[in-house]
Motif scaffolding. Structure first.
Motif, PDB file in Angstrom:
ATOM      1  N   SER A  47       0.837  -1.219   0.000  1.00 38.54           N
ATOM      2  CA  SER A  47       0.000   0.000   0.000  1.00 38.54           C
ATOM      3  C   SER A  47       0.863   1.256   0.000  1.00 38.54           C
ATOM      4  O   SER A  47       0.358   2.360   0.132  1.00 38.54           O
ATOM      5  N   SER A  48       2.165   1.079  -0.207  1.00 34.75           N
ATOM      6  CA  SER A  48       3.083   2.230  -0.152  1.00 34.75           C
ATOM      7  C   SER A  48       3.096   3.005  -1.469  1.00 34.75           C
ATOM      8  O   SER A  48       3.055   2.395  -2.552  1.00 34.75           O
ATOM      9  N   PRO A  49       3.235   4.332  -1.423  1.00 35.65           N
ATOM     10  CA  PRO A  49       3.375   5.112  -2.656  1.00 35.65           C
ATOM     11  C   PRO A  49       4.699   4.825  -3.376  1.00 35.65           C
ATOM     12  O   PRO A  49       4.873   5.143  -4.531  1.00 35.65           O
ATOM     13  N   HIS A  50       5.624   4.190  -2.669  1.00 41.63           N
ATOM     14  CA  HIS A  50       6.935   3.867  -3.268  1.00 41.63           C
ATOM     15  C   HIS A  50       6.917   2.528  -4.010  1.00 41.63           C
ATOM     16  O   HIS A  50       7.952   2.088  -4.511  1.00 41.63           O
ATOM     17  N   LEU A  51       5.736   1.864  -4.043  1.00 43.71           N
ATOM     18  CA  LEU A  51       5.672   0.558  -4.719  1.00 43.71           C
ATOM     19  C   LEU A  51       5.884   0.745  -6.217  1.00 43.71           C
ATOM     20  O   LEU A  51       5.210   1.555  -6.847  1.00 43.71           O
ATOM     21  N   VAL A  52       6.839  -0.004  -6.782  1.00 42.91           N
ATOM     22  CA  VAL A  52       7.114   0.058  -8.221  1.00 42.91           C
ATOM     23  C   VAL A  52       6.207  -0.946  -8.933  1.00 42.91           C
ATOM     24  O   VAL A  52       5.958  -2.036  -8.415  1.00 42.91           O
ATOM     25  N   ARG A  53       5.660  -0.571 -10.079  1.00 48.96           N
ATOM     26  CA  ARG A  53       4.883  -1.539 -10.866  1.00 48.96           C
ATOM     27  C   ARG A  53       5.532  -1.702 -12.227  1.00 48.96           C
ATOM     28  O   ARG A  53       5.840  -0.722 -12.900  1.00 48.96           O
ATOM     29  N   ASP A  54       5.750  -2.959 -12.579  1.00 50.35           N
ATOM     30  CA  ASP A  54       6.384  -3.219 -13.866  1.00 50.35           C
ATOM     31  C   ASP A  54       5.382  -3.075 -15.007  1.00 50.35           C
ATOM     32  O   ASP A  54       4.241  -3.520 -14.872  1.00 50.35           O
ATOM     33  N   THR A  55       5.825  -2.488 -16.100  1.00 54.17           N
ATOM     34  CA  THR A  55       4.894  -2.396 -17.233  1.00 54.17           C
ATOM     35  C   THR A  55       5.177  -3.523 -18.222  1.00 54.17           C
ATOM     36  O   THR A  55       4.288  -4.009 -18.879  1.00 54.17           O
ATOM     37  N   LYS A  56       6.436  -3.965 -18.302  1.00 55.65           N
ATOM     38  CA  LYS A  56       6.783  -4.983 -19.301  1.00 55.65           C
ATOM     39  C   LYS A  56       7.017  -6.312 -18.605  1.00 55.65           C
ATOM     40  O   LYS A  56       8.083  -6.555 -18.068  1.00 55.65           O
ATOM     41  N   PRO A  57       6.008  -7.212 -18.583  1.00 59.01           N
ATOM     42  CA  PRO A  57       6.221  -8.496 -17.914  1.00 59.01           C
ATOM     43  C   PRO A  57       7.342  -9.278 -18.612  1.00 59.01           C
ATOM     44  O   PRO A  57       7.465  -9.234 -19.828  1.00 59.01           O
ATOM     45  N   ALA A  58       8.166  -9.907 -17.807  1.00 60.41           N
ATOM     46  CA  ALA A  58       9.206 -10.778 -18.375  1.00 60.41           C
ATOM     47  C   ALA A  58       8.571 -12.132 -18.691  1.00 60.41           C
ATOM     48  O   ALA A  58       7.454 -12.405 -18.287  1.00 60.41           O
ATOM     49  N   ILE A  59       9.264 -12.965 -19.442  1.00 62.16           N
ATOM     50  CA  ILE A  59       8.760 -14.323 -19.672  1.00 62.16           C
ATOM     51  C   ILE A  59       9.861 -15.310 -19.289  1.00 62.16           C
ATOM     52  O   ILE A  59      11.032 -14.944 -19.200  1.00 62.16           O
ATOM     53  N   VAL A  60       9.462 -16.554 -19.062  1.00 64.01           N
ATOM     54  CA  VAL A  60      10.401 -17.539 -18.522  1.00 64.01           C
ATOM     55  C   VAL A  60      11.686 -17.590 -19.341  1.00 64.01           C
ATOM     56  O   VAL A  60      12.779 -17.527 -18.822  1.00 64.01           O
ATOM     57  N   THR A  61      11.532 -17.648 -20.677  1.00 70.33           N
ATOM     58  CA  THR A  61      12.754 -17.829 -21.496  1.00 70.33           C
ATOM     59  C   THR A  61      13.672 -16.619 -21.357  1.00 70.33           C
ATOM     60  O   THR A  61      14.883 -16.763 -21.334  1.00 70.33           O
ATOM     61  N   ASP A  62      13.084 -15.398 -21.196  1.00 69.30           N
ATOM     62  CA  ASP A  62      13.938 -14.210 -20.970  1.00 69.30           C
ATOM     63  C   ASP A  62      14.808 -14.471 -19.755  1.00 69.30           C
ATOM     64  O   ASP A  62      16.009 -14.257 -19.750  1.00 69.30           O
ATOM     65  N   PHE A  63      14.125 -14.906 -18.660  1.00 64.98           N
ATOM     66  CA  PHE A  63      14.879 -15.073 -17.414  1.00 64.98           C
ATOM     67  C   PHE A  63      15.949 -16.144 -17.600  1.00 64.98           C
ATOM     68  O   PHE A  63      17.104 -15.966 -17.271  1.00 64.98           O
ATOM     69  N   LEU A  64      15.542 -17.290 -18.165  1.00 68.47           N
ATOM     70  CA  LEU A  64      16.496 -18.415 -18.253  1.00 68.47           C
ATOM     71  C   LEU A  64      17.679 -18.057 -19.130  1.00 68.47           C
ATOM     72  O   LEU A  64      18.782 -18.525 -18.928  1.00 68.47           O
ATOM     73  N   ALA A  65      17.442 -17.152 -20.120  1.00 68.18           N
ATOM     74  CA  ALA A  65      18.572 -16.741 -20.976  1.00 68.18           C
ATOM     75  C   ALA A  65      19.593 -15.986 -20.126  1.00 68.18           C
ATOM     76  O   ALA A  65      20.774 -15.950 -20.427  1.00 68.18           O
ATOM     77  N   ASP A  66      19.099 -15.376 -19.056  1.00 70.16           N
ATOM     78  CA  ASP A  66      20.000 -14.585 -18.213  1.00 70.16           C
ATOM     79  C   ASP A  66      20.190 -15.227 -16.853  1.00 70.16           C
ATOM     80  O   ASP A  66      20.397 -14.556 -15.868  1.00 70.16           O
TER      81      ASP A  66
END
Ligand code: SUD
Ligand code: ADP
Length: 284
Positions: A181-200
C-alpha cells in the motif's frame, strides 16, 4: 509408520520480483523466480490416535495461530481423518524476513501428514489446500526452483545451476501489507517471460518491493549497502527485511555468519537447492 523425525522446511529466495498489476480483491499480481535454499526449519511429527493436534516449540516460541497447526487443522478437516499429531518445531529461520519460513513450515506439515496419516493426496490437491494458508505455500509444495505468477499459485518448474548466497537479516521487519500500500511501490509495465529469465540465469532482476521496504525500514538499505560493499551485489528477498548477495564458490563457507554485524542482525552462507528435499514425498 508412527513418526517422522528431522523433516526439513527450507527457506526461499526471490531472485527477482516484479509487480504487474492488482486483482479486484486487492492482491497484486507477481512474477518471480523462487529458489529453495539450504537454510531450514526442522520439524518432527508423532502420530496420535486421539485426533488431537498439538505443537511443541523446541526453540523460540511461535505465534498462537502458527501456520503448522493451521495446516494440520485444515488437512484433518478436509480429509476427515480421525488421526491426530504432535508437531515439534525447531525454528531457525527468522520470521517476517521474506524467506517464507512460516509458509514452508505449513507446506512441510501438509506433506508430512499426508504421509503419516496415509491420505494419498496428490500434489495438486495439497497445493489447492495450501494456497488458502498463504500465497507462498504452493511454492513449498512444489518440486524445486520455480517461475511463479499470479499471487503465487501459478508455478512453472525451472532448472537452475546451484549457486551460493550470503543472506543478512536485520532485526526490524516490514509488514507486507504496508509495502503493497506504499506510494513507493514500483509496478512493472513490461512483464518478463520464462525464457527471458532463463537466458540470463544468474543475473538478478529487480525486486519491485524493495523501494517501498527501504522507505519503511532503513535497515533494509543498510543491509543492501553492506552486501554491495562486500560482494558487489545485493537484492531484498520477498517483502523483506532479509537481503541476499550471490557469492563465489571460494567465499564464505556454507552456514557461516558474517562478522562485524550490528547487534541483533543475523546472517548465513547458503546454497540453492536444485530440488525441494521432500519432492518425492508427494504423488504428482
Ligand atoms: C510477496 C511475497 C513474495 O514471496 O512476500 P514474502 O511473504 O515472501 O515476503 C508473498 O507472496 C506474500 O504472500 P503472503 O505472505 O501470503 O502475503 P500476506 O502476508 O498474507 O499479505 C499481507 C497483505 O499484503 C498484500 N498483498 C500480499 C501479497 C500480494 N501478492 N499482494 C498484496 O497486495 C495484501 O494486502 C495482503 O493482505
Ligand atoms: N511456523 C511459523 N514460522 C514463522 N512465522 C509464522 C509461523 N506461523 C505463523 N507465522 C506468522 O507468519 C508471518 C511470517 O510468515 P513467513 O512465511 O515466515 O514470512 P516471510 O516470508 O516474510 O518470512 C509472521 O507474521 C508470523 O508471526
Amino acid at each position: 509408520m508412527k513418526a517422522l523425525y528431522d523433516v526439513p522446511a527450507p527457506a526461499k529466495l526471490n531472485l527477482f520480483l516484479h509487480v504487474l498489476g492488482r486483482r479486484d480483491d486487492g492482491y497484486h499480481l507477481l512474477q518471480s523466480v523462487f529458489v529453495p535454499i539450504d537454510w531450514c526449519d526442522t520439524l518432527h511429527f508423532e502420530l496420535r490416535d486421539d485426533g488431537a493436534l498439538a505443537r511443541h516449540d523446541l526453540g523460540e516460541p511461535l505465534p498462537a495461530d502458527d501456520l503448522c497447526l493451521r495446516a494440520a487443522h485444515a488437512l484433518q478437516h478436509a480429509s476427515g481423518t480421525c488421526w491426530g499429531v504432535d508437531i515439534s518445531i525447531l525454528k531457525t529461520l527468522p520470521s517476517g524476513a521474506g524467506l517464507g519460513g512460516g509458509s514452508s513450515d505449513a507446506a512441510t506439515t501438509l506433506m508430512a501428514l499426508n504421509r503419516l496419516w496415509r491420505l494419498g493426496w496428490t500434489r495438486a490437491r495439497l497445493i489447492e489446500l495450501g494456497a488458502r494458508l498463504g500465497a507462498d505455500v504452493p511454492f513449498f509444495l512444489g518440486t524445486g526452483p520455480a517461475w511463479v505468477e499470479g499471487i503465487g499459485e501459478r508455478l512453472t518448474p525451472v532448472s537452475l545451476p546451484s549457486a551460493r548466497y550470503m543472506v543478512v537479516k536485520p532485526p526490524a521487519h516490514v509488514l507486507t501489507k504496508d509495502i503493497f500500500s506504499s506510494p513507493h511501490l514500483v509496478r512493472d509495465t513490461k512483464p518478463a517471460i520464462v525464457t527471458d529469465f532463463l537466458a540470463d540465469t544468474g543475473r538478478f532482476g529487480k525486486n519491485d518491493l524493495q523501494n517501498a521496504a527501504q522507505a519503511l525500514c532503513s535497515e533494509v538499505g543498510q543491509a543492501s549497502r553492506l552486501l554491495e560493499q562486500r560482494y558487489g551485489n545485493s537484492r531484498m528477498t520477498g517483502s523483506g527485511s532479509a537481503v541476499f548477495a550471490r557469492i563465489g564458490a571460494d567465499e564464505a563457507p556454507d552456514g557461516s555468519e558474517l562478522t562485524q554485524l550490528p547487534a541483533g542482525w543475523r546472517s548465513r552462507g547458503c546454497r540453492s537447492l536444485e530440488q525441494h528435499p521432500l519432492r518425492d514425498w508427494t504423488p504428482d
